[in-house]
Write an enzyme that holds these catalytic residues in place. Structure first.
Site, PDB file in Angstrom:
ATOM      1  CE  LYS A 128      28.445  50.652  41.836  1.00 43.31           C
ATOM      2  NZ  LYS A 128      28.610  50.688  41.095  1.00 43.31           N
TER       3      LYS A 128
ATOM      4  CE  LYS B 151      22.948  57.587  38.328  1.00 41.45           C
ATOM      5  NZ  LYS B 151      23.188  57.271  36.450  1.00 41.45           N
TER       6      LYS B 151
ATOM      7  CE  LYS C 296      31.711  58.324  37.690  1.00 43.21           C
ATOM      8  NZ  LYS C 296      31.459  57.311  36.997  1.00 43.21           N
TER       9      LYS C 296
HETATM   10  P1  ADP Z   1      29.807  54.929  39.446  1.00 47.97           P
HETATM   11  O1  ADP Z   1      29.070  53.989  40.110  1.00 47.97           O
HETATM   12  O2  ADP Z   1      31.514  54.904  39.594  1.00 47.97           O
HETATM   13  O3  ADP Z   1      28.754  56.361  39.144  1.00 47.97           O
HETATM   14  P2  ADP Z   1      29.724  54.752  36.686  1.00 47.97           P
HETATM   15  O4  ADP Z   1      27.904  54.347  36.378  1.00 47.97           O
HETATM   16  O5  ADP Z   1      29.873  55.457  35.022  1.00 47.97           O
HETATM   17  O6  ADP Z   1      30.524  54.695  38.038  1.00 47.97           O
HETATM   18  O7  ADP Z   1      30.463  52.990  35.547  1.00 47.97           O
HETATM   19  C1  ADP Z   1      31.216  53.056  35.001  1.00 47.97           C
HETATM   20  C2  ADP Z   1      31.090  51.749  34.425  1.00 47.97           C
HETATM   21  O8  ADP Z   1      32.273  50.913  35.033  1.00 47.97           O
HETATM   22  C3  ADP Z   1      29.925  50.769  34.532  1.00 47.97           C
HETATM   23  O9  ADP Z   1      30.304  50.094  33.497  1.00 47.97           O
HETATM   24  C4  ADP Z   1      30.177  50.574  35.896  1.00 47.97           C
HETATM   25  O10 ADP Z   1      28.917  49.047  35.604  1.00 47.97           O
HETATM   26  C5  ADP Z   1      31.199  49.914  36.113  1.00 47.97           C
HETATM   27  N1  ADP Z   1      31.337  49.836  37.565  1.00 47.97           N
HETATM   28  C6  ADP Z   1      31.113  51.016  38.170  1.00 47.97           C
HETATM   29  N2  ADP Z   1      31.176  50.499  39.612  1.00 47.97           N
HETATM   30  C7  ADP Z   1      31.557  49.941  39.990  1.00 47.97           C
HETATM   31  C8  ADP Z   1      32.187  48.514  40.942  1.00 47.97           C
HETATM   32  N3  ADP Z   1      32.383  49.034  41.670  1.00 47.97           N
HETATM   33  N4  ADP Z   1      32.552  47.018  40.604  1.00 47.97           N
HETATM   34  C9  ADP Z   1      32.220  46.887  38.671  1.00 47.97           C
HETATM   35  N5  ADP Z   1      32.174  47.879  38.184  1.00 47.97           N
HETATM   36  C10 ADP Z   1      31.786  48.707  38.717  1.00 47.97           C
END
Ligand code: ADP
Ligand code: TRP
Length: 333
Positions: free
Chosen positions: A196, A117, A199
């Site tokens: 990956k 981050k 957001k």
């Molecule tokens: P982001 O990376 O979009 O900010 P979050 O960290 O809020 O997403 O993740 C919310 C949930 O979704 C977590 O359990 C995370 O491991 C899962 N997750 C987020 N992005 C992915 C992805 N690209 N593939 C699989 N799982 C994901």
């Protein structure tokens, strides 16, 4: 503390820090919904965590309601799972403090997600650094057995186990150690740029995107410059990797075959992907529209969930307060 007659306790949280995407769905949400039938599930909207990146009150309120609608539309059933806002159980903040007093700086300094981050330009604030301690409190305060998450969160669960272990070894058995639950096949859903999906990378396809917006996202998937007539490796293509999640097994096999045979362009593959995504989420989109027309009902669901969650949290917090000498004798339960 293991009681074999006890129902499995499942817990997970999602940050309402942006629009939920299909990576969240296949990596985490779909599992959460399926697990509500396998034990006592607790799911919450991690709005305290979201404050580490969202600093606008109206936006955070809106994103929190949106995430609640998303989960309910995708099948979370409040009669089966306890669904609530993290901040409606403020006991987690007190537990965060107790845990932080036994947690070494070194443990937090190893957190990959924090380093990521910061590298992406998010300000290195104290709350962002101690984020894993709040997450540990979230998990330990409900005596969770398993925590279904995507691959990027596994280190946080390991840190939670470490923190519980420090506390238990100093003050005696207080916390139950949780296990992460990972859906290997969908642990890392790629985004439109092949990295990956996240957001914060601007490479998402929203779960509830439709029409032109959905089309723009899917047609915008980055591809290489292999000519149409050349054979291509489906495994190496973001389009096929995403298609695997939404197509039927026959469709997925057929697309792989077409890739390998050559004479099949990325544009065609994207059209099939678009159709399959659209079809997969169509009913959820309808359901979400119905729910969005009654925001007061959603609020009611969250408040009732919080009431149940809070009772449990209070019991565990009291156990921890007693163990470390914060509670006085007449507070002992
Ligand atoms: P982001 O990376 O979009 O900010 P979050 O960290 O809020 O997403 O993740 C919310 C949930 O979704 C977590 O359990 C995370 O491991 C899962 N997750 C987020 N992005 C992915 C992805 N690209 N593939 C699989 N799982 C994901
Ligand atoms: N950090 C998690 C994420 O970004 C959200 C979260 C907060 C969480 N507290 C939790 C997940 C407790 C599981 C358990 O996805």
């Amino acid at each position: 503390m293991t009681d074999t007659t006890k129902r499995l306790r499942i817990l997970s949280g999602v940050q309402p820090s942006g629009t939920l995407h299909i990576g969240n769905y296949f990596g985490a949400i779909r599992q959460h919904i399926a697990l509500q039938d396998e034990g006592d599930a607790f799911y919450f909207l991690a709005n305290y965590h979201a404050l580490t990146t969202v600093n606008d009150a109206a936006t955070l309120r809106q994103l929190t309601l949106d995430a609640a609608l998303d989960y309910l539309a995708l099948g979370l059933d409040p009669r089966k799972a306890t669904f609530f806002r993290q901040s409606d159980v403020p006991e987690v903040c007190e537990l965060t403090w107790l845990l932080s007093t036994v947690t070494g700086m070194g443990l937090l300094e190893r957190a990959v997600s924090y380093k990521d981050k910061i590298a992406r330009g998010i300000q290195p604030r104290v709350g962002l650094f101690t984020y894993p301690v709040l997450m540990a409190a979230d998990i330990l305060i409900y005596d969770a057995d398993i925590v279904p998450v995507g691959a990027d969160q596994v280190q946080h669960i390991e840190m939670t186990r470490d923190m519980a272990g420090y506390f238990n070894s100093i003050y005696g058995e207080t916390f139950h150690l949780p296990e992460p639950r990972l859906e290997e096949a969908t642990a890392k859903v790629p985004g439109t740029d092949g990295q990956k999906m996240s957001k914060s990378y601007g490479n998402t396809i929203g779960i509830f995107d439709e029409g032109k917006a959905l089309k723009t996202r899917v047609m915008g998937i980055v591809t290489d410059s292999t000519p149409v007539e050349d054979p291509k490796d489906p495994e190496a293509s973001t389009i096929w990797q995403l298609y695997r999640l939404v197509g039927t097994s026959d469709e997925v096999a057929a697309m792989a075959e077409q890739f390998r045979a050559g004479g099949y362009g990325y544009g065609m593959a994207k059209k099939s992907l678009l159709e399959a995504i659209d079809r997969t989420f169509a009913l959820f989109r309808e359901r979400r529209k119905e729910l969005a027309a009654h925001p007061d009902d959603v609020e009611q669901i969250l408040l009732e969930g919080a009431k149940k969650a809070r009772e449990h949290a209070r019991g565990v917090l009291d156990r921890a307060r007693w163990a470390c000498g914060i509670a006085s004798t007449n507070e002992r339960r």
